[in-house]
Enzyme design. Sequence first.
Site, short mmCIF file in Angstrom:
data_model
loop_
_atom_site.label_atom_id
_atom_site.label_comp_id
_atom_site.label_asym_id
_atom_site.label_seq_id
_atom_site.Cartn_x
_atom_site.Cartn_y
_atom_site.Cartn_z
CG ASN A 25 7.59 24.14 34.04
OD1 ASN A 25 7.61 24.79 33.00
ND2 ASN A 25 8.14 22.93 34.12
CE1 TYR A 26 4.22 24.29 40.07
CE2 TYR A 26 4.69 25.73 41.92
CZ TYR A 26 4.55 24.47 41.41
OH TYR A 26 4.75 23.37 42.21
NE ARG A 27 3.67 29.90 30.49
CZ ARG A 27 4.77 29.98 29.73
NH1 ARG A 27 5.51 31.08 29.79
NH2 ARG A 27 5.12 28.99 28.95
#
Length: 564
Positions: free
Chosen positions: A471-473
């Site tokens: 989700n911290y792409r």
Amino acid sequence: MRTSSFAVVLFISLCLSSSSWVTADNSVYDNFHQCLHNYSQPSNSISGVIYTPSNSSYSSVLQSYIRNLRFNESTTSKPLLIITALEVSHIQIAIVCAKRHGLQMKIRSGGHDYEGVSYVSDVPFFILDMFNLRSINVSIKDETAWVQTGATLGEVYYRAAEHNNSYGFPAGVCPTVGVGGHFGGAGYGNMMRKYGLSVDNIIDAQIIDVNGNLLDRASMGEDLFWAITGGGGSSFGVVLAYKINLVPVPAIVTVFRVERTLAQNATDIVHRWQEVADKLDNDIFIRMIIDVVNSVGNRTIRASFLSLFLGDTERLLSIMNAGFPELGLQKSDCHEMTWLESVLYWTGFPNGTSVDALLSRVPQVLTHLKRKSDYLKEPIPKEGLEYIFQRMMELVTPVLTFNPCGGRMAEISEFAKPFPHRAGNIAKIQYATNWNEDGVEAANHYINLTRMLYGYMTPFVSKFPRDAFLNYRDLDLGINHNDRNSYLEGAVYGIKYFKSNFNRLVQIKTKVDPGNFFRNEQSIPRASNTALISPRAFCQISPNHSGEAVGFNRVWESFESLEY
């Protein structure tokens, strides 16, 4: 749950012809557009939710959920059209028509993907926008809620408290984040040391698969349910809703924010935080933020400690005095409030802001940004901290945020969900750089600053693989072109995000989406003729490809040559 007869008839009628990639010329666009209308039913027509570039609302619909201005430039690729689905049938039609006419579908819930993967592409595409599908049905009797993926986290928290303010949910602290991407990628929040991740508290889901079938946990099977609770839901289908277990929260929680500069002994306090933050009482979560500020005209390092404690001030001070006295927390630093109010506090709303603000979908800050991630497994020595602080004062803009692990996180198996970063991690690290200037030149400058700090941190974080958080792409980790090398390209970033769980995700993907319809720049690939590679073997045979060995050696040699 069984699919509707409409979906079955629609799929059979459309999929008799094979799908193939085509050039996005006018005929393809027209045929796709016409397909959507041809299979729409009068009772729930799709025409009212299709926005094309000729529609006066097209730009506002597109831009309303772009949360990274880096992808709102005139040069940014734009979708052929946007479908703001209101019904399940709209999604089913979109899937089968896109398959027939060879268009890529991007699925957007809240638009917070750091790399714009949910609304940008280098190939012809359209956006399936989920923001209208936002219902939240709370059952306090069962302590559960069904949440559609177009809802925001703020809406989830608000609706749960609306029924009973003794309940919350362990997810993110930004209220405008969409449920779909957050849950699908194993989003976390400041109660993760108490209750684990969001996905650790999901008990059912609804997904529309590549065949247009609407499935729940029982009908999709445990493998697919496992995959969409942390493995990135958009690689496997269109997730419509999640059923969550609400968690109890006390009537009063306590928050604080304490700041220390280098002149106030920040180095020693930061070092001590690394030793205790993951071992304190599970009711306390202390985020550490390190940035550069000006003090008396000179640059210095500021370490900020932002906390949520599930209890009152008296008990908090007792725990802090025993476990982390170096911070010097005072009663005057502490603020008691409800859990729902603490979400506003953590988001940076002014004191006294109504909790109704959680229902707003307008972000407090909208800027250009770049993010990267790491995991800390051993405390950085004080000499290492001094080295990093010096480099940060040279770079100025990038910020480091450390989120402590431990507690419940360390008790859950790394195989329970696709998210593997459990026991053995002190903290998750986020690299954050924001800027206001438009244009490629400015973006390249600030992105490079972020990459430089990431490089400087190499000796001090996890390695082989250098772990990362989905989700911290971060497209720096690798991009999948979704061709014959898809598995090997996917392994470059997939092993960093999922470690040994990556290959299980690949096997599930191959089974449920053999044609790789649900794909993006960092989606889960299908298995290829190449044998599946273990994470250990992948790092051994391709250290430079995984982006670790060269940078590690260079930075470590530089670090060890410094004199203090």
